[in-house]
Design an enzyme around this catalytic site. Structure first.
Site, PDB file in Angstrom:
ATOM      1  N   ASP A  44       0.891  -1.329   0.037  1.00 15.00           N
ATOM      2  CA  ASP A  44      -0.094   0.173  -0.163  1.00 15.00           C
ATOM      3  C   ASP A  44       0.973   1.274   0.064  1.00 15.00           C
ATOM      4  OD1 ASP A  44      -2.012   2.201   0.672  1.00 15.00           O
ATOM      5  OD2 ASP A  44      -3.093   0.307   1.568  1.00 15.00           O
ATOM      6  N   THR A  79      -7.244   4.120  -1.001  1.00 12.74           N
ATOM      7  CA  THR A  79      -6.962   2.313  -0.789  1.00 12.74           C
ATOM      8  C   THR A  79      -7.922   1.350  -1.244  1.00 12.74           C
ATOM      9  OG1 THR A  79      -5.304   2.987   0.736  1.00 12.74           O
ATOM     10  CG2 THR A  79      -6.183   0.758   0.841  1.00 12.74           C
ATOM     11  N   ASN A 100     -13.218   5.562   0.227  1.00 11.21           N
ATOM     12  CA  ASN A 100     -13.171   4.644   1.575  1.00 11.21           C
ATOM     13  C   ASN A 100     -14.281   4.704   2.444  1.00 11.21           C
ATOM     14  OD1 ASN A 100     -10.460   3.701   0.730  1.00 11.21           O
ATOM     15  ND2 ASN A 100      -9.231   5.387   1.839  1.00 11.21           N
ATOM     16  N   ASP A 211       2.598   2.525   3.729  1.00 10.63           N
ATOM     17  CA  ASP A 211       1.479   3.714   3.471  1.00 10.63           C
ATOM     18  C   ASP A 211       1.224   4.246   4.934  1.00 10.63           C
ATOM     19  OD1 ASP A 211      -1.109   4.896   1.942  1.00 10.63           O
ATOM     20  OD2 ASP A 211      -1.534   4.105   4.165  1.00 10.63           O
ATOM     21  N   HIS A 215       2.134   8.392   5.232  1.00  3.42           N
ATOM     22  CA  HIS A 215       1.016   9.293   5.919  1.00  3.42           C
ATOM     23  C   HIS A 215       1.797  10.222   6.992  1.00  3.42           C
ATOM     24  CE1 HIS A 215      -2.465   8.511   3.771  1.00  3.42           C
ATOM     25  NE2 HIS A 215      -2.477   7.030   3.622  1.00  3.42           N
ATOM     26  N   ASP A 256      -1.579   0.448  -4.681  1.00  7.12           N
ATOM     27  CA  ASP A 256      -2.867   1.094  -4.949  1.00  7.12           C
ATOM     28  C   ASP A 256      -2.822   2.415  -5.650  1.00  7.12           C
ATOM     29  OD1 ASP A 256      -1.947   1.753  -2.438  1.00  7.12           O
ATOM     30  OD2 ASP A 256      -3.850   1.288  -1.452  1.00  7.12           O
ATOM     31  N   HIS A 257      -1.460   3.164  -5.027  1.00  4.99           N
ATOM     32  CA  HIS A 257      -1.487   4.569  -5.300  1.00  4.99           C
ATOM     33  C   HIS A 257       0.019   4.964  -4.759  1.00  4.99           C
ATOM     34  CE1 HIS A 257      -1.949   4.941  -1.262  1.00  4.99           C
ATOM     35  NE2 HIS A 257      -3.372   4.502  -1.284  1.00  4.99           N
ATOM     36  N   HIS A 358      -2.748  10.879  -0.196  1.00  6.88           N
ATOM     37  CA  HIS A 358      -3.082  10.434  -1.520  1.00  6.88           C
ATOM     38  C   HIS A 358      -4.461  10.555  -1.882  1.00  6.88           C
ATOM     39  CE1 HIS A 358      -4.328   6.625   0.165  1.00  6.88           C
ATOM     40  NE2 HIS A 358      -3.166   6.776   1.072  1.00  6.88           N
TER      41      HIS A 358
HETATM   42  P1  AMP Z   1      -6.099   4.975   3.156  1.00  4.71           P
HETATM   43  O1  AMP Z   1      -6.682   5.612   4.157  1.00  4.71           O
HETATM   44  O2  AMP Z   1      -6.345   4.979   1.853  1.00  4.71           O
HETATM   45  O3  AMP Z   1      -4.555   5.406   3.379  1.00  4.71           O
HETATM   46  O4  AMP Z   1      -6.071   3.333   3.784  1.00  4.71           O
HETATM   47  C1  AMP Z   1      -4.875   2.564   4.166  1.00  4.71           C
HETATM   48  C2  AMP Z   1      -5.361   1.910   5.535  1.00  4.71           C
HETATM   49  O5  AMP Z   1      -6.411   0.959   5.290  1.00  4.71           O
HETATM   50  C3  AMP Z   1      -4.514   0.918   5.866  1.00  4.71           C
HETATM   51  O6  AMP Z   1      -3.492   1.645   6.751  1.00  4.71           O
HETATM   52  C4  AMP Z   1      -5.052  -0.080   6.698  1.00  4.71           C
HETATM   53  O7  AMP Z   1      -5.155   0.366   7.984  1.00  4.71           O
HETATM   54  C5  AMP Z   1      -6.455  -0.011   6.063  1.00  4.71           C
HETATM   55  N1  AMP Z   1      -6.797  -1.352   5.500  1.00  4.71           N
HETATM   56  C6  AMP Z   1      -6.149  -1.898   4.646  1.00  4.71           C
HETATM   57  N2  AMP Z   1      -6.624  -3.015   4.206  1.00  4.71           N
HETATM   58  C7  AMP Z   1      -7.756  -3.106   5.133  1.00  4.71           C
HETATM   59  C8  AMP Z   1      -8.786  -4.093   5.156  1.00  4.71           C
HETATM   60  N3  AMP Z   1      -8.760  -5.440   4.368  1.00  4.71           N
HETATM   61  N4  AMP Z   1      -9.736  -4.201   5.988  1.00  4.71           N
HETATM   62  C9  AMP Z   1      -9.876  -2.823   6.671  1.00  4.71           C
HETATM   63  N5  AMP Z   1      -8.738  -1.697   6.836  1.00  4.71           N
HETATM   64  C10 AMP Z   1      -7.625  -1.963   5.714  1.00  4.71           C
HETATM   65 ZN    ZN Z   2      -3.689   2.885  -0.097  1.00  2.00          ZN
HETATM   66 ZN    ZN Z   3      -3.017   5.741   2.666  1.00  2.00          ZN
END
Ligand code: AMP
Ligand code: ZN
Ligand code: ZN
Length: 421
Positions: A44, A79, A100, A211, A215, A256-257, A358
């Protein structure tokens, strides 16, 4: 499947033969010719230029002996929408996972978050592991967004409240960030150590550490390089473990990005652009999605739809076509995108901050994603088209698994030449 059962049967036959001849059964382990498995690995938030920081010997070796190219994520560069696009071949506007965090007029009062496993939110696009399971192939996920969902099922909301039907991978695990990268890799290797009849043929593996560090510290920080190096070491462990098992594997390693630096110095405070009495924010950050309060549509449009520094807003139906975003009912009526590196926030920041984020334009260089393919199925001379899209990975996976790909948004020709004839 049948081939593997045959090898299993052969191993047993050889085992009894060896026993009769008084030989050690250890010789048997070398006899099973394992069929190649496919492992889809997500790191990620891994930006392709992280490969040039001198901390990724294992990924660099896979890239050198395989195929590596930057990949264009889907919009928005978040994500869940992107992980779902990769395993369904449908962009967020068609896959149902448009963000999300989501709302849906058909489910008033409910909110989708990254913890939502009600199949209702996921059922609009079938993930590749469900297609594979339906075809009789065993799959396993050591995390992937949506892999804990009983896909195709539904939650009966009347008493008794229960989940009816649906398909999950034969082996799956509830996401938990506390399970370390090393434990995740060991989980995959343990699955592959099983007897052939209960061994998965398609597996997913997911790492969040890069990731998370991106952040908190930003893409250029030493802490992020450390997370990159650690995950690279875990990929090395996986490769070593596969070799020790003599398990051939087609590895498809993606992100993913990417990640771009953020700062409290680059914030568009929405309450200084429009009157908060006119709107409700659904999501904010690199982009903001809004609904107008009843009767306040014209006032909101008058303030947000004119040109603004560092951000641009649209009515959902008029988002430029290249984003492929704006028809799904779960996308709120107004959508504002910040210039890459800028954030749209409800109000001015109360204290300084930095780090990374992102969600921005999927054509931004900082948002580009990782793609590495390595394994016996791949032709290392192949060069992917520039800016191929992450939805093109789904037809590739379908090909590797030998299952029929559903019609999607990806171009089946884009990565066709990657697989050896
Ligand atoms: P983002 O907010 O787009 O940066 O999302 C990244 C976060 O998504 C990661 O740090 C994880 O905590 C969460 N994540 C990733 N995979 C899963 C999953 N299968 N179920 C729940 N949360 C997830
Ligand atoms: Zn991500
Ligand atoms: Zn992220």
């Amino acid at each position: 499947m049948y081939l593997r059962c045959l090898f299993f049967a052969l191993s047993i036959a050889v085992l009894s033969g060896c026993a009769q001849a008084g030989q050690r059964p250890a010789a048997v382990a070398a006899i099973e010719q394992r069929q190649a498995v496919t492992i889809l690995i997500s790191i990620d938030g891994f930006r392709p230029d992280y490969l040039k920081r001198g901390v990724t010997p294992n990924l660099n070796a896979l890239a050198r002996d395989g195929i590596e190219a930057p990949m264009q994520p889907s919009f928005p560069t978040k994500t869940f929408p992107n992980h779902w696009a990769i395993v369904t071949g449908k962009r967020p506007d068609r896959s149902g996972i448009v963000a999300n965090n989501m709302e849906d007029a058909s489910r008033p009062g409910e909110k989708f978050t990254m913890a939502s496993d009600d199949p209702y939110w996921w059922n609009e696009a079938e993930p590749i592991w469900v297609t594979a399971e339906k075809a009789g192939m065993r799959t396993a996920t050591m995390f992937w967004p949506g892999s804990n969902v009983a896909w195709g099922g539904n939650v009966q909301k009347d008493w008794p409240y229960r989940l009816v039907g649906g398909t999950r991978p034969s082996d799956w695990a509830q996401f938990n960030q506390e399970i370390s990268g090393v434990q995740r890799v060991n989980g995959i290797l343990d699955l592959l150590r099983r007897p052939a009849n209960i061994r998965p043929h398609f597996l997913t593996l997911y790492f969040n550490a890069v990731d998370t560090a991106g952040h908190e510290y930003g893409p250029d920080a030493a802490e992020t390089a450390k997370a990159v190096s650690e995950v690279d070491g875990q990929i090395g462990m996986l490769v070593e473990g596969l070799n020790a098992l003599r398990q051939p594997a087609n590895l498809v390693i993606i992100s993913d990005h990417g990640m771009a630096a953020k700062s409290s110095e680059r914030v568009v405070p929405l309450d200084q652009v429009a009157n908060p009495a006119d709107y409700r924010i659904v999501e904010s950050g690199p982009y903001a999605s809004l609904t107008a309060l009843r009767g306040h549509e014209a006032a909101l449009e008058a303030s947000i739809l004119k040109p603004r520094p560092h951000m641009q807003c649209w009515r959902k139906g008029t988002i430029p076509a290249r984003f492929h975003y704006g028809t799904h009912r779960r996308i709120p009526p107004y959508f504002c995108l910040a210039e890459t590196g800028w954030l749209i926030q409800p109000s001015a920041p109360a204290k300084p901050f930095a780090g990374g984020d992102h969600g921005w334009d999927n054509r931004s260089p900082e948002m580009q994603a990782l793609f590495i393919a390595h394994g016996p199925a791949f032709d290392p001379r192949f060069r992917p088209p520039t800016d191929f899209a992450n939805v093109d990975v789904y037809p590739l996976l379908a090909r590797l698994l030998g299952v029929a790909a559903a019609a999607g948004d990806g171009d089946p020709k884009a990565l066709e030449g990657l697989v050896r004839k």
